[in-house]
Design a protein around this motif. Structure first.
Motif, PDB file in Angstrom:
ATOM      1  N   ARG A  19      52.383 -74.624 -58.223  1.00 20.45           N
ATOM      2  CA  ARG A  19      52.247 -74.510 -56.732  1.00 20.45           C
ATOM      3  C   ARG A  19      51.400 -72.914 -56.820  1.00 20.45           C
ATOM      4  O   ARG A  19      50.339 -72.768 -56.002  1.00 20.45           O
ATOM      5  CB  ARG A  19      53.580 -74.541 -55.958  1.00 20.45           C
ATOM      6  CG  ARG A  19      53.118 -74.215 -54.463  1.00 20.45           C
ATOM      7  CD  ARG A  19      52.273 -75.501 -53.844  1.00 20.45           C
ATOM      8  NE  ARG A  19      51.663 -75.100 -52.717  1.00 20.45           N
ATOM      9  CZ  ARG A  19      50.524 -75.833 -52.220  1.00 20.45           C
ATOM     10  NH1 ARG A  19      50.306 -77.110 -52.735  1.00 20.45           N
ATOM     11  NH2 ARG A  19      50.010 -75.685 -51.164  1.00 20.45           N
ATOM     12  N   ASP A  47      50.598 -82.579 -58.859  1.00 21.66           N
ATOM     13  CA  ASP A  47      51.471 -83.681 -59.207  1.00 21.66           C
ATOM     14  C   ASP A  47      52.981 -82.895 -59.552  1.00 21.66           C
ATOM     15  O   ASP A  47      54.027 -83.340 -59.106  1.00 21.66           O
ATOM     16  CB  ASP A  47      51.238 -84.452 -60.371  1.00 21.66           C
ATOM     17  CG  ASP A  47      50.378 -85.763 -60.140  1.00 21.66           C
ATOM     18  OD1 ASP A  47      50.027 -86.023 -59.041  1.00 21.66           O
ATOM     19  OD2 ASP A  47      49.704 -86.188 -60.913  1.00 21.66           O
ATOM     20  N   ARG A  48      52.669 -81.465 -60.005  1.00 23.05           N
ATOM     21  CA  ARG A  48      54.011 -80.968 -60.437  1.00 23.05           C
ATOM     22  C   ARG A  48      54.468 -79.784 -59.258  1.00 23.05           C
ATOM     23  O   ARG A  48      55.195 -79.328 -59.357  1.00 23.05           O
ATOM     24  CB  ARG A  48      53.587 -80.005 -61.640  1.00 23.05           C
ATOM     25  CG  ARG A  48      53.187 -80.774 -62.843  1.00 23.05           C
ATOM     26  CD  ARG A  48      53.124 -79.773 -63.965  1.00 23.05           C
ATOM     27  NE  ARG A  48      52.786 -80.315 -65.275  1.00 23.05           N
ATOM     28  CZ  ARG A  48      52.275 -79.555 -66.244  1.00 23.05           C
ATOM     29  NH1 ARG A  48      52.082 -78.478 -66.216  1.00 23.05           N
ATOM     30  NH2 ARG A  48      52.046 -80.389 -67.439  1.00 23.05           N
ATOM     31  N   SER A  49      53.626 -79.800 -58.241  1.00 21.82           N
ATOM     32  CA  SER A  49      53.671 -78.452 -57.560  1.00 21.82           C
ATOM     33  C   SER A  49      54.845 -78.761 -56.722  1.00 21.82           C
ATOM     34  O   SER A  49      55.557 -77.440 -56.588  1.00 21.82           O
ATOM     35  CB  SER A  49      52.582 -78.490 -56.359  1.00 21.82           C
ATOM     36  OG  SER A  49      52.364 -79.574 -55.801  1.00 21.82           O
ATOM     37  N   ALA A  50      55.390 -79.577 -56.283  1.00 18.64           N
ATOM     38  CA  ALA A  50      56.619 -79.849 -55.480  1.00 18.64           C
ATOM     39  C   ALA A  50      57.892 -79.378 -56.242  1.00 18.64           C
ATOM     40  O   ALA A  50      58.760 -78.802 -55.668  1.00 18.64           O
ATOM     41  CB  ALA A  50      56.800 -81.268 -54.912  1.00 18.64           C
ATOM     42  N   ARG A  51      57.811 -79.449 -57.501  1.00 24.57           N
ATOM     43  CA  ARG A  51      58.939 -78.996 -58.307  1.00 24.57           C
ATOM     44  C   ARG A  51      58.803 -77.890 -59.417  1.00 24.57           C
ATOM     45  O   ARG A  51      59.682 -77.429 -59.932  1.00 24.57           O
ATOM     46  CB  ARG A  51      59.517 -80.230 -59.018  1.00 24.57           C
ATOM     47  CG  ARG A  51      58.501 -80.734 -60.145  1.00 24.57           C
ATOM     48  CD  ARG A  51      59.139 -82.019 -60.838  1.00 24.57           C
ATOM     49  NE  ARG A  51      57.966 -82.596 -61.841  1.00 24.57           N
ATOM     50  CZ  ARG A  51      57.060 -83.150 -61.677  1.00 24.57           C
ATOM     51  NH1 ARG A  51      56.654 -83.522 -60.551  1.00 24.57           N
ATOM     52  NH2 ARG A  51      56.209 -83.536 -62.527  1.00 24.57           N
ATOM     53  N   ASP A  52      57.656 -77.266 -59.183  1.00 21.76           N
ATOM     54  CA  ASP A  52      57.176 -76.335 -60.344  1.00 21.76           C
ATOM     55  C   ASP A  52      56.528 -75.102 -59.592  1.00 21.76           C
ATOM     56  O   ASP A  52      55.313 -75.179 -59.414  1.00 21.76           O
ATOM     57  CB  ASP A  52      56.153 -76.918 -61.332  1.00 21.76           C
ATOM     58  CG  ASP A  52      56.019 -76.132 -62.610  1.00 21.76           C
ATOM     59  OD1 ASP A  52      55.854 -74.778 -62.224  1.00 21.76           O
ATOM     60  OD2 ASP A  52      55.201 -76.471 -63.417  1.00 21.76           O
ATOM     61  N   PRO A  53      57.275 -74.274 -59.499  1.00 17.34           N
ATOM     62  CA  PRO A  53      56.640 -72.969 -58.634  1.00 17.34           C
ATOM     63  C   PRO A  53      55.257 -72.289 -59.396  1.00 17.34           C
ATOM     64  O   PRO A  53      54.387 -72.116 -58.630  1.00 17.34           O
ATOM     65  CB  PRO A  53      57.799 -71.918 -58.693  1.00 17.34           C
ATOM     66  CG  PRO A  53      59.043 -72.646 -59.156  1.00 17.34           C
ATOM     67  CD  PRO A  53      58.582 -73.717 -59.940  1.00 17.34           C
TER      68      PRO A  53
END
Length: 407
Positions: free
Chosen positions: A308, A299-305
């Motif tokens: 990801r 859920d966080r990966s698009a905005r949290d390097p």
């Protein structure tokens, strides 16, 4: 109220900060012979429950029997208290006391691997083996003591994750350390064996489908490992001396350069307890991505390097392990994904399979996204299967079979 017969088995599966229970009723063949061959699948799940996140303010317990469900929050710090909550509900909802109890134990040390009846001698051996799995064995021992106190006359059986891997050849079991340490039991054991056993028994029971000769099974959850199975027997695996080794996990490091531990001891002056805390509870996905939960990271990966990176590191490590185990097998006929992440997170399966075409691994991305059971491309030389696992069912089988043999 639900009921179970005299051939019921209560299964207690203790994790480091959680536990699961299940009550099974097991079948009997005509003529009175136990219907418990490994591939029978003749068990009925009468009730099941769990306690999660023990030791935190978010701990929850639940139990379901038939259409009735009980649930509550709590702050249980220990397995004994949490277990007593769900066993109290079980008493209320199921009209029989279990005539046998089976337990999952991660490790039995170098001398105990096969399922064994729990008695004073076995408990002594298990206490001596705590150093082999300090994150898991104390919790399992607490659950055993709580179950024995609640059911003092009921026979109880211990089933070990390490048992599945005893077929590994010496080349895969031996660590390159002095012989005196090897003789004391410092060697590669392998874990998640009960899960692997269930997967193999399920594959073997498929009508008209012979068991493939070369299989890699990836059990991916908060703890994760992979195993190479050749002609139905384990020949190598990723976890080693303890469940902390192998691929990085929810809070565990996976494999580390041993020099890291020497550095922590010498330069940071950390003792064994502090190093153990880092290795088992503060590392892995949590350290890199800020959470040990794969769905949260996605859920966080698009905005949290960091999130990801944690996902990509996990997939990369699995991909490397699949390649290495395929080499050990001399090729690959079947790749199986199981465990909570392996079964339910298509993003991880896609990362794990990417770049493995040289091993015949060709993922069908559409089937994978839809969560189908077979997710390889048509004509691929290596099948890719997604399967649920059921450690509790395997424990019930072993418990019933061992006690039936003992008369």
């Amino acid at each position: 109220m639900s009921g179970a017969g005299s051939n019921a088995v209560l299964v207690i599966n203790s994790g480091s900060s959680s536990l699961k229970i299940a009550l099974f009723e097991l079948g009997v063949r005509p003529g009175g012979e136990p219907g418990l061959a490994e591939r029978d699948g003749g068990e009925r799940r009468v009730a099941e429950g769990a306690v999660t996140r023990m030791g935190s303010a978010e701990a929850r317990a639940w139990l379901r029997a038939g259409n009735v469900r009980r649930e509550q929050g709590g702050s249980w710090a220990h397995h004994a208290g949490a277990l007593n909550v769900v066993l109290k509900w079980l008493d209320e909802l199921v009209a029989v006391r279990p005539p046998a109890v089976g337990h999952r134990l991660v490790h039995g040390g170098p001398h105990v691997t096969a399922p064994a009846r729990i008695d004073a001698e076995l408990l002594t051996r298990l206490r001596a083996a705590v150093a082999f799995a300090p994150l898991h064995l104390p919790a399992a021992m607490a659950a055993i003591e709580a179950a024995r106190a609640r059911f003092p006359e009921v026979p109880q059986v211990a089933c070990f994750d390490t048992a599945f891997h005893t077929t590994m050849p010496e080349i895969a079991r031996r660590l390159p350390i002095p012989s005196a340490l090897h003789d004391e039991g410092v060697r590669r054991y392998g874990f998640h064996g009960l899960s692997y056993e269930f997967v193999l028994s399920s594959l073997s029971s498929r009508a008209g489908e012979p068991l493939p000769a070369r299989i890699v099974i990836a059990h991916l959850g908060s703890g994760a490992s992979l195993v190479a199975v050749k002609d139905g027997k384990a020949i190598d695996t990723t976890m080693g001396f303890t469940p902390a080794g192998g691929v990085p996990m929810g809070t565990r490091t996976g494999d580390l350069d041993p020099g890291v531990l020497v550095y922590l001891a010498r330069a940071k002056q950390l003792g064994p307890d502090a190093i153990e805390r880092i290795v088992d509870r503060e590392s892995g996905l949590l350290a890199v991505g800020g959470s040990s939960d794969m769905e949260t990271l996605i859920d966080r990966s698009a905005r949290d390097p960091g999130a990801r990176l944690a996902i990509e590191m996990f997939g990369y490590a699995i991909r490397k392990a699949i390649g290495a185990l395929s080499f050990a097998l001399g090729g690959l006929d079947l790749l199986v994904f199981t465990g909570g992440i392996g079964e339910h997170v298509p993003e991880v399966r896609a990362l794990a399979c990417g770049g493995l075409e040289a091993f015949g691994v060709a993922l069908d991305r559409a089937k994978n996204e839809r969560g189908e059971h077979l997710v390889h491309q048509a004509g691929s030389p290596c099948a890719i299967r997604v399967m649920a696992t059921d450690e509790e069912r395997v424990i019930a089988r072993h418990t019933y079979a061992l006690l039936a043999r003992a008369g």
